[in-house]
Design a protein around this motif. Sequence first.
Motif, PDB file in Angstrom:
ATOM      1  N   GLU A   1       0.860  -1.222   0.087  1.00 34.54           N
ATOM      2  CA  GLU A   1      -0.032   0.053  -0.055  1.00 34.54           C
ATOM      3  C   GLU A   1       0.964   1.207  -0.005  1.00 34.54           C
TER       4      GLU A   1
ATOM      5  N   VAL B   1       4.218  -0.009  -9.805  1.00 39.18           N
ATOM      6  CA  VAL B   1       2.719   0.224  -9.575  1.00 39.18           C
ATOM      7  C   VAL B   1       2.085   0.106 -10.924  1.00 39.18           C
TER       8      VAL B   1
ATOM      9  N   ARG C   1      -2.073   6.889  -6.725  1.00 38.96           N
ATOM     10  CA  ARG C   1      -3.413   6.716  -5.979  1.00 38.96           C
ATOM     11  C   ARG C   1      -3.822   5.520  -5.677  1.00 38.96           C
ATOM     12  N   ASP C   2      -3.871   4.656  -4.523  1.00 38.20           N
ATOM     13  CA  ASP C   2      -4.276   3.473  -4.391  1.00 38.20           C
ATOM     14  C   ASP C   2      -5.886   3.548  -4.687  1.00 38.20           C
TER      15      ASP C   2
ATOM     16  N   ARG D   1      -1.715   0.450 -12.704  1.00 36.38           N
ATOM     17  CA  ARG D   1      -3.077   0.671 -12.431  1.00 36.38           C
ATOM     18  C   ARG D   1      -4.265   0.028 -12.424  1.00 36.38           C
TER      19      ARG D   1
ATOM     20  N   VAL E   1      -2.922   0.601  -8.502  1.00 38.96           N
ATOM     21  CA  VAL E   1      -2.328   1.649  -8.171  1.00 38.96           C
ATOM     22  C   VAL E   1      -1.733   2.685  -9.331  1.00 38.96           C
TER      23      VAL E   1
END
Length: 534
Positions: free
Chosen positions: A10, A46, A207-208, A48, A189
Amino acid sequence: MATATLPRTEFGGATTTVDVLVIGGGITGAAVAYEAASRGLQVAVVERDDFGGATSAATGKLIHGGLRYLKQFDVRLVRESLAERRTLMSIAPNLVGPIGMVLPDPGLIERVGLTAYDLLSADRNRIEDPTKHIPRHRILRHDALVARGLPNLDSGALFHDAMMAFPERLTLAFLRSAAAHGALVANGVGVETIIGGAGRVVGAHVRDHLSGRVGEIRARVTVNATGPWARDVLAASPITEQLAGPEPTVRSEGIYLVTRELSPTMVLTVSGHGHFSFAPWRGLSLVGPTETPYHGAVDEWRLTRAAVEKFISAINEASMVPVHLDVDDVIAAYGGLRPLTEQAGEDTYNASRASELVDHAKQGMAGIVSATGGKYTNSRAFAQKAVDSLARGAGLSVSPSTTATRLLVGCEGTRRSALTSTALDATSVAIVEEIYGSDAPAVIGLADERPELARAVTHDGIPLAALVHSARHESARSLTDLLIRRTGIGTAAPPTDDDLAEMARLAGAELGWDDVRVVAEVTATRHALGLPDD
């Protein structure tokens, strides 16, 4: 042996500092992350959406030298690809293995090309496992082709490359290997903004999408490994907008169809400016790809009914396999946009499939590189060269590369004798071994402990235990993640409604879904797996 997990990091809240930030969790990003982490760098990855989705999922599942690249005189790419074919069979033995294919009615040029193919892979059998050995090509006459289910051919050249029945698992193996070396890995993410100043990128705000929290990842080098989205990622942030350049006029769309088994032998068809093949896959046939110029925005691409029907017409007109197909013969279909280098122009078929690392320091912005082009076969080799380059550019100290010789996580110990199970039949045990490698005992153990999980939910024997195992250990966020990119349950044929409901219930029990979420997951997955209506 302990189960190889893929813990999800996270990134919301506090700032995370690493050496390398990789944007994109497809095969290129996964390979770069593993290469960098295994050589002593601190890495964050990361994605998305989900690992191994989009372009990385839109593959013909071949690990190949690229015979047709010889026509373009790209000998270097062919030689590297053939060497990597052997490497991937060595480091992921449960996931990659040889497949024979027939080139119908070869002429002199094709025979010369196949001879060159053999010569360029003269070291192909320097591999411990004899089941991975690849013979030289040979010419088959009519009787031999009849025996292979190809009675309409007078002659054909039989040669071999390799196939990965579950490419999503190969991407996952690279990511798990990166995580085993300390990489921080997260799906769901997205990058909000690339950050920096004074001619240098220093990371990104992310942004998670699970928590909604925004965090900051600071890095010495940021790698933009987003395939066809590479230009859009740059254009979306003020600091890198000038690096993006103009919108490409064309990208390459490729789609594949899954049908009943049409030929037990892989057969190539070359016509006009395109090619496609019938490949035996999981007891079915995988037909593709198309090679169609696409002129729209990347995020607006989708598989359409018209594209499926157009491809069926092309198959019926040009196929070397004596079949006639219609839409009702299509069990499943998928596709995507290829990550070609942006110099492809309108001729996407003859565009180079070579990978390219673009160092934006040459455009006045240090600290960020973009990885473009490429294919599954060369992903590890490209990653090795990319890490060498970015380490030099950023002054990072790295150890020598070992990724060509070390088994990927989850692929260790997969040359054992066949496992046994009190609950699974031999077919299910074999496919669990293929998919899960050294984690197969854990999946089989689940089925043995809970007999209701031993039930096979695919024609080739994948049990419910696979879904539960992946929900527990492999960072899946949705039922679609589980069925398409973890277990293979949904990639061959859509499950029945009753099976979908049961799988959503089992996944929900592991992932904490309420009844409303379970119903929503069934609806979303049914839509994702079905053929397009328009």
